[in-house]
Design a protein around this motif. Structure first.
Motif, mmCIF file in Angstrom:
data_model
loop_
_atom_site.group_PDB
_atom_site.id
_atom_site.type_symbol
_atom_site.label_atom_id
_atom_site.label_comp_id
_atom_site.label_asym_id
_atom_site.label_seq_id
_atom_site.Cartn_x
_atom_site.Cartn_y
_atom_site.Cartn_z
ATOM 1 N N ILE A 8 0.932 -0.874 -0.027
ATOM 2 C CA ILE A 8 -0.186 -0.433 0.019
ATOM 3 C C ILE A 8 1.396 1.285 -0.427
ATOM 4 C CG2 ILE A 8 -2.078 -1.193 0.871
ATOM 5 C CD1 ILE A 8 -1.034 0.632 3.339
ATOM 6 N N HIS A 9 0.034 2.300 -0.373
ATOM 7 C CA HIS A 9 1.370 3.698 -0.426
ATOM 8 C C HIS A 9 0.687 4.878 0.268
ATOM 9 C CE1 HIS A 9 -1.190 3.525 -3.894
ATOM 10 N NE2 HIS A 9 -1.165 4.962 -4.560
ATOM 11 N N GLY A 10 1.267 5.456 0.574
ATOM 12 C CA GLY A 10 0.400 7.011 1.131
ATOM 13 C C GLY A 10 1.070 7.654 1.181
ATOM 14 N N ALA A 11 1.210 9.213 1.766
ATOM 15 C CA ALA A 11 2.144 10.184 2.108
ATOM 16 C C ALA A 11 2.307 10.431 3.436
ATOM 17 C CB ALA A 11 1.689 11.763 1.849
ATOM 18 N N VAL A 12 3.308 10.537 4.101
ATOM 19 C CA VAL A 12 3.319 10.884 5.478
ATOM 20 C C VAL A 12 4.147 12.770 5.477
ATOM 21 C CG1 VAL A 12 4.827 10.135 7.468
ATOM 22 C CG2 VAL A 12 3.902 8.977 5.462
ATOM 23 N N HIS A 13 4.155 12.777 6.246
ATOM 24 C CA HIS A 13 4.146 14.476 7.035
ATOM 25 C C HIS A 13 3.708 15.216 6.416
ATOM 26 C CE1 HIS A 13 8.226 16.935 8.141
ATOM 27 N NE2 HIS A 13 6.715 17.614 8.874
ATOM 28 N N LEU A 14 2.568 15.496 6.633
ATOM 29 C CA LEU A 14 1.322 16.935 5.965
ATOM 30 C C LEU A 14 0.884 17.224 7.072
ATOM 31 C CD1 LEU A 14 -0.772 14.114 3.929
ATOM 32 C CD2 LEU A 14 0.847 15.533 2.805
ATOM 33 N N HIS A 15 0.992 18.494 6.890
ATOM 34 C CA HIS A 15 0.798 19.933 7.458
ATOM 35 C C HIS A 15 -0.721 20.567 7.291
ATOM 36 C CE1 HIS A 15 4.313 20.039 10.034
ATOM 37 N NE2 HIS A 15 4.871 19.809 9.189
ATOM 38 N N THR A 16 -1.704 20.884 7.320
ATOM 39 C CA THR A 16 -2.672 21.453 7.695
ATOM 40 C C THR A 16 -3.305 22.976 8.426
ATOM 41 O OG1 THR A 16 -4.115 20.833 9.586
ATOM 42 C CG2 THR A 16 -4.384 18.692 7.586
ATOM 43 N N LEU A 37 -4.616 8.387 -1.966
ATOM 44 C CA LEU A 37 -3.537 6.757 -1.451
ATOM 45 C C LEU A 37 -4.383 6.328 -0.622
ATOM 46 C CD1 LEU A 37 -1.629 10.365 -0.376
ATOM 47 C CD2 LEU A 37 -0.795 8.923 -2.186
ATOM 48 N N ASP A 38 -3.590 5.656 -0.313
ATOM 49 C CA ASP A 38 -4.538 4.508 1.058
ATOM 50 C C ASP A 38 -4.143 5.116 2.548
ATOM 51 O OD1 ASP A 38 -4.662 1.865 -1.242
ATOM 52 O OD2 ASP A 38 -2.556 2.155 -1.022
ATOM 53 N N TYR A 39 -3.045 5.523 2.166
ATOM 54 C CA TYR A 39 -3.721 5.869 3.566
ATOM 55 C C TYR A 39 -2.732 7.518 4.425
ATOM 56 C CZ TYR A 39 1.702 4.897 4.987
ATOM 57 O OH TYR A 39 3.251 4.984 4.390
ATOM 58 N N ILE A 40 -2.932 8.264 4.856
ATOM 59 C CA ILE A 40 -2.226 9.909 4.807
ATOM 60 C C ILE A 40 -1.891 9.756 6.351
ATOM 61 C CG2 ILE A 40 -3.174 10.749 2.930
ATOM 62 C CD1 ILE A 40 -4.717 12.606 5.035
ATOM 63 N N VAL A 41 -0.353 10.402 6.157
ATOM 64 C CA VAL A 41 -0.335 10.806 7.870
ATOM 65 C C VAL A 41 -0.199 12.444 8.530
ATOM 66 C CG1 VAL A 41 1.455 10.239 10.259
ATOM 67 C CG2 VAL A 41 0.801 8.301 7.511
ATOM 68 N N VAL A 42 -0.906 13.053 9.135
ATOM 69 C CA VAL A 42 -1.331 14.351 9.232
ATOM 70 C C VAL A 42 -0.472 14.557 10.252
ATOM 71 C CG1 VAL A 42 -2.847 15.612 9.921
ATOM 72 C CG2 VAL A 42 -3.731 14.848 7.976
ATOM 73 N N THR A 43 0.469 15.183 9.733
ATOM 74 C CA THR A 43 1.936 15.597 11.200
ATOM 75 C C THR A 43 1.823 17.061 11.661
ATOM 76 O OG1 THR A 43 3.069 15.779 9.823
ATOM 77 C CG2 THR A 43 2.978 13.591 10.733
ATOM 78 N N HIS A 59 -11.624 7.114 5.173
ATOM 79 C CA HIS A 59 -12.283 8.737 4.921
ATOM 80 C C HIS A 59 -12.527 7.703 3.247
ATOM 81 C CE1 HIS A 59 -12.332 11.917 6.844
ATOM 82 N NE2 HIS A 59 -11.534 10.739 7.885
ATOM 83 N N GLY A 60 -13.665 6.947 2.159
ATOM 84 C CA GLY A 60 -13.323 5.932 1.383
ATOM 85 C C GLY A 60 -12.263 5.179 1.752
ATOM 86 N N ASP A 61 -11.379 5.090 0.577
ATOM 87 C CA ASP A 61 -10.461 3.846 0.797
ATOM 88 C C ASP A 61 -9.219 3.911 1.348
ATOM 89 O OD1 ASP A 61 -11.982 1.977 -0.112
ATOM 90 O OD2 ASP A 61 -10.999 2.444 -2.611
ATOM 91 N N THR A 62 -9.073 5.978 1.595
ATOM 92 C CA THR A 62 -7.751 6.210 2.407
ATOM 93 C C THR A 62 -8.058 6.199 4.213
ATOM 94 O OG1 THR A 62 -7.868 7.594 0.563
ATOM 95 C CG2 THR A 62 -6.609 8.042 2.328
ATOM 96 N N LEU A 63 -7.232 5.847 4.819
ATOM 97 C CA LEU A 63 -6.755 5.589 6.340
ATOM 98 C C LEU A 63 -5.869 7.164 6.535
ATOM 99 C CD1 LEU A 63 -7.551 4.191 8.740
ATOM 100 C CD2 LEU A 63 -5.290 3.553 8.651
ATOM 101 N N VAL A 64 -6.656 7.795 6.896
ATOM 102 C CA VAL A 64 -6.378 8.679 7.698
ATOM 103 C C VAL A 64 -5.727 8.581 9.068
ATOM 104 C CG1 VAL A 64 -6.511 11.193 8.781
ATOM 105 C CG2 VAL A 64 -7.523 10.457 6.951
ATOM 106 N N SER A 232 -9.828 -4.657 6.390
ATOM 107 C CA SER A 232 -11.468 -5.178 6.238
ATOM 108 C C SER A 232 -11.348 -5.314 7.660
ATOM 109 C CB SER A 232 -11.533 -6.727 5.814
ATOM 110 O OG SER A 232 -10.541 -6.670 6.069
ATOM 111 N N ALA A 233 -10.383 -4.579 8.574
ATOM 112 C CA ALA A 233 -10.588 -5.396 9.563
ATOM 113 C C ALA A 233 -11.162 -3.286 10.413
ATOM 114 C CB ALA A 233 -9.084 -4.894 10.393
ATOM 115 N N SER A 234 -11.108 -3.395 11.743
ATOM 116 C CA SER A 234 -11.749 -1.486 11.745
ATOM 117 C C SER A 234 -10.852 -0.626 11.763
ATOM 118 C CB SER A 234 -11.882 -1.473 13.769
ATOM 119 O OG SER A 234 -10.850 -2.068 14.055
#
Ligand SMILES: [Zn+2]
Ligand SMILES: [Zn+2]
Length: 352
Positions: A8-16, A37-43, A59-64, A232-234
């Motif tokens: 799976i691929h994601g983006a790590v280290h995101l600011h908001t 993206l399968d996941y993002i990591v907000v930091t 959120h949809g198919d993206t894990l936050v 498929s897990a929680s």
């Protein structure tokens, strides 16, 4: 052959806008799902507001996943804390917050540790200076934002403003050397960071929005090998799966501008035919062992042992045989530009 894991691929280290990012969390999530993206990591800096406001989860198919970025009192020694539910109160001593975050159940990565910026006074560097610390899980070996700002001093900035990702040619050699040296004494994982701020140059109607969110998310990515059933897990279990895979370095880093690395396989088969994923070792591979590399685009793979290139080959399907103990990793290039960095594969016992 079907494998027990998926990539799976994601983006790590995101600011908001919860700290100094230019995009609000809802828009960031929307774009993340749009680009697949399968996941993002907000930091965000020193806040878990995105978690407290309930944005963690699918959120949809993206894990936050929501972590935060810690810094010391000089605003140096930035540390990405992931998997913790509280912001550690101390801002003084990096070893203190590394320990505190770990005690609270979190993992951590040294952020943009070799950052150097010379070009703009209003983007000062925030390097890692406390190299005597221990107990962190890994380092951010490729930081999209700091490479870009650093390259501004070398290139005509208007081209950079239009094509910001073009200038990410490779991770910084001095940082890779440091990473290799650290891995000769214990496992230190690597992640790629976006460090998205979506900030603006200039003021008024002519202000240029640098790195629009969609562009930011099509850059440096961190790919992870996780169990097939992870989605498929929680949401809570899925989050734990991602945090543990990051902690153990179970994957590789890619730069999307050089090609979509989804589906890339970088694994090791030991002499007994046991499959070994990149990252912290569950077992010591029996020698001789064989790397199996499958990439979606023709490229050049380099095999490094204890930080030195010991073999290379071109193609889409590559294998390397290793007969000696050592800590190995794979780098994949397209032309002269780096595309993929695998996490290390320790083969033997520490130290190397
Ligand atoms: Zn930072
Ligand atoms: Zn940051």
């Amino acid at each position: 052959m079907s494998l027990p894991f998926q990539e799976i691929h994601g983006a790590v280290h995101l600011h908001t806008t919860f700290s100094d990012g230019g995009v609000d969390i809802a828009d960031l999530i929307k774009v993340s799902t749009q680009v697949g993206l399968d996941y993002i990591v907000v930091t965000d800096h020193m806040t878990l507001a995105a978690k407290e406001k309930g944005y963690e989860g699918f959120h949809g198919d993206t894990l936050v996943v929501v972590g935060y970025e810690h810094n010391d009192h000089r605003r140096w020694n930035h540390y990405l804390a992931i998997g913790t539910t509280t912001v550690y109160p101390g801002q003084q001593d990096p070893q203190d917050y590394i320990n505190g975050i770990k005690k609270a159940g979190g993992i951590g990565f040294l952020a943009h540790p070799e950052e150097r910026r010379h070009y703009f006074a209003h983007f000062p560097p925030y390097p890692w200076t406390a190299w005597d610390v221990t107990g962190y899980d890994g380092i951010e070996v490729w930081n999209q934002m700091s490479e870009w700002v650093e390259s501004l001093k070398r290139w005509r900035s208007y081209i950079l403003l239009l094509y910001p990702r073009r200038f990410l040619k490779r991770a910084r050699p001095a940082l890779l050397e440091r990473w290799d040296n650290l891995n000769r004494t214990r496992f230190v994982g690597g992640i790629g960071g976006v460090d998205a701020h979506t900030f603006r140059f200039g003021v008024g109607p002519l202000a240029l929005r640098i790195f629009p969110t969609k562009v930011e998310l099509k850059g440096v990515r961190t790919h992870l090998y996780v169990p097939n059933e992870w989605r498929s897990a929680s949401a809570d279990v899925a989050r734990r799966v991602v945090v543990e895979a990051l902690r153990d370095g179970r994957g590789f880093i890619s730069h999307f501008r050089r090609g979509d690395a989804s589906g890339t396989e970088i694994v090791l088969y030991d002499a007994e035919g046991i499959l070994i994923l990149p990252g912290k070792a569950d077992r010591i591979p029996a020698l001789p062992a064989r790397f199996k590399i499958n990439v979606p685009l023709p490229s050049e793979a380099r095999l490094l042992r204890n930080g030195r290139i010991v073999d290379n080959a071109e193609g889409r399907s590559i294998s390397f045989v290793v007969k000696e103990k050592g800590v190995y990793r794979i780098e994949i290039y397209r032309g002269r530009n780096a595309w993929i960095y695998s996490n290390p594969f320790p083969v033997g016992t520490y130290p190397f």
